[in-house]
Write a protein that holds these residues in place. Structure first.
Motif: not given
Length: 544
Positions: A2, A4, A120, A130
């Motif tokens: 993930t 961000k 997301t 994200d």
């Protein structure tokens, strides 16, 4: 894994490259994703024989940087795909954009978190982003309609869609080739491959009005001349009706029949889209004017074809549709192709294609045309298709696909009620959906999006979404404008008629590029009137 970030940009074409550059210059942590293996957008995917500009090269460029503009030199007025792709690479290299893109990665799902005010986003390569802002620059003609006929998987030869043409090309020499579709793309393919193939069979459902292209080569003096027009073009292009350098200058009722004819002849002789986009604006609104201009174009086409049978198959009748209510293709000796012994035009409006059989194309009456290669120039799910193919979920779990299957609605063609912090360039209900020189409109939209995000950060708000009332107002204005045109009365991809079950609405804003630009600016100057701007959901402020 993930990641961000502040903003994720979908697409590395004209809009995506510039959008990422702008957001990065603002200091945002921004990343781009594209399913292709490199930059280019439409000019990466559409590498079929004959693919080229029909906007003049010197206006199909970025206008935010004079040096970037002048350091690239075009070889001709309407260059072909390889040169255009090289230009896209030049831009990516000069601005060092590739380092912030992940290629060969397709966005499959995006879910808005109402508790976080963030998206997301998942890709088919396993990456998860994200992100506060999701910006789609996925293209208005990037969802090809590939599965059009029963039996395609049984064909023993090769089937290719023009928008998915193999990068390595195809050897068509000596082959029996069929082309399905004679829109702008099909015409470029047909005129290019006819001298090479053994036989060419063209399946014609809807005849098209066409205009001959004049495509001179550019030497140093020509390049210097257009580069010297930098200031003129930067002030002119964003404010014309269609984002081209020319605009409507004449009023039909103010001209004598002789003057009208002279204007039509002059614009026709330009060898560009000028006859369509700069002769008489009444061609879009007035049925009598449409009849006269359509008759003028038909006469030009008939004089080249001569053969009554070919004229009947290939030249539209006024009862079909008027000139300019469909996308108008530019061509080079396209009509003359049908005079070759190895080329056959097969009408399929009253005797449609029933299926693809192992040996070729079978019509409803049982006739089979044996082929080695079938080129599908059958179009796209325009405007809404690219985003509808991604599982995008907004507030309350609503999906964009479901919403657009009910009714194709946006606000300014840049946001959608129910999907906060989702921005779009090239989406429905903006000029960039169809009626615009694309670089003109895509630059304007991405600049508006960047300015909007900048204004949000300055005001300390984190979420923006069109209000229901704001969206209603834009859709009503769009429809009132569109429904006054003959485009709304004509079946074409311009209003989704080429996709079964698609809600009917003119996809492109028809009020003019300059008018649209002024309206977008006015909304921004009024504090984004028609939009709700709030803090993060847990510290929400009243919308202004």
């Amino acid at each position: 894994m993930t990641h961000k970030i502040d903003a994720l940009v979908i697409g590395a074409g004209v809009a995506g490259l510039y959008q990422l550059h702008q957001l990065r210059e603002m200091g945002l942590a921004v990343h781009g994703v594209d399913a292709a293996s490199d930059v280019g957008g439409t000019w990466y995917w559409n590498r079929y024989p004959g693919a080229r500009f029909d906007s003049e090269s010197y206006i199909y460029q970025y206008l935010f940087d004079e040096t970037l503009y002048k350091d690239w030199t075009w070889s001709e007025r309407f260059p072909a795909q390889p040169e255009i792709e090289r230009w896209m690479h030049y831009v990516a290299d000069r601005l060092d954009l590739r380092k912030d893109f992940t290629f060969s990665s397709r966005v499959t799902r995006a879910v808005y978190g109402e508790d976080t005010g963030r998206w997301t986003v998942e890709t088919d390569t396993g990456d998860v982003y994200d992100t506060q802002f999701l910006v789609s620059c996925s293209g208005m003609l990037s969802a090809p309609l590939t599965d059009r006929f029963p039996g395609q998987d049984r064909f023993e030869g090769r089937i290719v869609h023009t928008a998915l043409y193999p990068k390595e090309g195809l050897d068509l020499e000596g082959k029996r080739v069929g082309v399905i579709g004679i829109g702008a793309t099909g015409i470029q393919v047909i005129q290019t491959i006819a001298p090479v193939v053994d036989t060419l069979t063209v399946f014609v459902r809807t005849p098209q009005y066409v205009l001959p292209m004049k495509n001179p080569k550019y030497g140093p003096d020509d390049a210097a001349t257009y580069k010297a027009r930098w200031n003129e073009l930067t002030s002119n292009l964003p404010n014309t009706f269609t984002g081209f350098e020319y605009d409507f200058e004449h009023v039909w009722a103010d001209c004598t029949p002789e003057q009208r004819r002279a204007i039509l002849e002059e614009n026709f002789a330009d060898g560009s889209l000028k006859l369509w986009l700069a002769s008489f604006s009444e061609v879009f609104f007035d049925e009598e004017v449409s009849k006269e201009i359509s008759a003028f174009v038909r006469q030009k086409m008939e004089a080249r074809l001569k053969d009554p049978k070919l004229i009947d198959i290939l030249v539209p009748k006024q009862s079909d549709f008027g000139f300019g209510t469909h996308r108008v293709p530019l061509e080079t000796n396209y009509l003359e192709v049908y005079l070759q012994d190895n080329v056959e035009a097969v009408p399929v409006r009253d005797n449609p294609i029933a299926e693809i059989v192992p040996e070729g194309v079978k019509l409803e009456d049982g006739t089979v045309y044996p082929l080695d290669v079938i080129v599908m120039a059958v179009g796209f799910d325009a405007g809404s298709g690219a985003l509808s193919r991604i599982d995008i979920r907004g507030r309350g779990g609503m999906t964009l696909k479901d919403e657009w299957e009910k009714d194709i609605r946006t606000t300014l063609g840049m946001q959608k009620h129910g999907f906060p912090n989702l921005f779009m360039a090239g989406a429905p209900l903006a000029p960039s959906a169809a009626l615009c020189n694309m670089t003109t409109c895509l630059q304007q939209q991405t600049e508006w999006i960047a300015d909007c995000i900048k204004a949000m950060r300055a005001r300390g708000v984190t979420v923006i979404e069109p209000t229901a009332e704001g969206e209603d107002a834009w859709v009503q204005h769009h429809d009132e404008t569109a429904n006054a045109t003959l485009i709304a009365k004509t079946d074409s991809w311009y209003n989704g008629a080429n996709v079964a079950g698609k809600p009917r609405r003119v996809l492109s804003y028809t009020g003019g590029v300059g008018t649209y630009r002024a309206r977008c600016q006015e909304i921004a100057e009024k504090g984004y009137e028609g939009f709700a701007l709030t803090g993060a959901p847990e510290t929400a402020e009243p919308a202004e």
